[in-house]
Design a protein around this motif. Structure first.
Motif, mmCIF file in Angstrom:
data_model
loop_
_atom_site.group_PDB
_atom_site.id
_atom_site.type_symbol
_atom_site.label_atom_id
_atom_site.label_comp_id
_atom_site.label_asym_id
_atom_site.label_seq_id
_atom_site.Cartn_x
_atom_site.Cartn_y
_atom_site.Cartn_z
ATOM 1 N N GLN A 22 8.317 -4.496 -9.658
ATOM 2 C CA GLN A 22 9.348 -3.843 -8.850
ATOM 3 C C GLN A 22 10.974 -3.750 -8.997
ATOM 4 O O GLN A 22 11.505 -2.844 -9.471
ATOM 5 C CB GLN A 22 9.060 -3.085 -7.267
ATOM 6 C CG GLN A 22 7.372 -2.265 -7.291
ATOM 7 C CD GLN A 22 6.609 -1.937 -6.148
ATOM 8 O OE1 GLN A 22 7.988 -3.060 -5.711
ATOM 9 N NE2 GLN A 22 6.398 -1.882 -5.758
ATOM 10 N N ARG A 81 4.374 4.716 -6.874
ATOM 11 C CA ARG A 81 5.310 3.682 -5.963
ATOM 12 C C ARG A 81 6.563 4.259 -5.317
ATOM 13 O O ARG A 81 7.129 4.369 -3.612
ATOM 14 C CB ARG A 81 4.853 2.988 -5.839
ATOM 15 C CG ARG A 81 2.719 2.957 -5.495
ATOM 16 C CD ARG A 81 1.824 1.465 -5.175
ATOM 17 N NE ARG A 81 1.148 1.826 -6.264
ATOM 18 C CZ ARG A 81 1.282 0.788 -7.092
ATOM 19 N NH1 ARG A 81 2.108 0.248 -7.471
ATOM 20 N NH2 ARG A 81 0.111 0.884 -7.650
ATOM 21 N N GLU A 129 7.229 7.227 -4.056
ATOM 22 C CA GLU A 129 7.253 7.688 -3.166
ATOM 23 C C GLU A 129 7.890 6.846 -1.529
ATOM 24 O O GLU A 129 8.462 7.641 -1.065
ATOM 25 C CB GLU A 129 6.557 7.661 -2.873
ATOM 26 C CG GLU A 129 4.564 8.667 -3.219
ATOM 27 C CD GLU A 129 3.567 7.976 -3.004
ATOM 28 O OE1 GLU A 129 2.963 6.349 -2.481
ATOM 29 O OE2 GLU A 129 2.127 8.546 -4.376
ATOM 30 N N ARG A 155 1.935 4.590 -12.506
ATOM 31 C CA ARG A 155 1.984 4.210 -11.109
ATOM 32 C C ARG A 155 2.834 3.613 -10.191
ATOM 33 O O ARG A 155 3.293 3.681 -8.763
ATOM 34 C CB ARG A 155 0.442 3.450 -10.504
ATOM 35 C CG ARG A 155 -1.012 3.635 -11.795
ATOM 36 C CD ARG A 155 -2.157 3.444 -10.946
ATOM 37 N NE ARG A 155 -3.240 3.350 -11.666
ATOM 38 C CZ ARG A 155 -3.702 2.924 -12.676
ATOM 39 N NH1 ARG A 155 -3.397 1.847 -12.366
ATOM 40 N NH2 ARG A 155 -5.080 3.611 -13.158
#
Length: 151
Positions: free
Chosen positions: A33, A68, A71, A64
């Motif tokens: 990430q 994430r 979110e 995906r």
């Protein structure tokens, strides 16, 4: 027996990821990430497809990851004004703060990894690894996303 260059580079990258993940566990951000956010900071406003190519993951995997991060309030999708089917990706101010707060950790990790090397050796190592990366990345990349270069 001496290890091959490929093995050494791959194993070193694995150890970097492991150390990064251990040191940033409380941040909620993984090494992958982090890498995605660093690429996005360099290419803000990029579409998901070209970003997936840059970080070499499948588009569904990137989707995906973006879900994430969105979110978590670290990334946002904005409609592309030139193509209403496409989304442009941007980091949020919270992501910028997080990147800045983790930077000293990554600096310390690099310092630990290069302990005992002189500044000239670190510079030479960096230049040599960049050349190896350049040799391996000679592939066709999207030339532009908006006004930004991608190479």
């Amino acid at each position: 027996m001496s290890e091959t260059l490929g093995f050494l580079l791959n194993d070193t990258a694995r150890l970097f990821r492991r150390a990064f993940n251990a040191r940033t566990k409380g941040s909620g951000v993984t090494a992958l990430q982090w890498r995605l956010m660093i690429y996005l900071r360099r290419h803000e406003g990029i579409r998901q497809g070209p970003l997936a190519e840059l970080i070499e993951v499948e588009p569904i995997t990137l989707s995906r990851m973006v879900d994430r991060l969105a979110e978590a309030g670290l990334m946002e999708r904005r409609a592309d004004p030139t193509d209403r089917r496409a989304w442009l990706l941007y980091l949020t101010p919270h992501a910028q703060q997080l990147l800045n707060s983790i930077a000293p950790t990554t600096d310390a990790l690099v310092a630990e990894a290069t302990e005992g090397l002189s500044a000239a050796e670190i510079d030479q190592l960096t230049r040599l690894v960049e050349r190896v990366r350049g040799n391996l990345s000679r592939r066709i990349c999207p030339k532009q996303v908006g006004k930004q270069e991608i190479a």
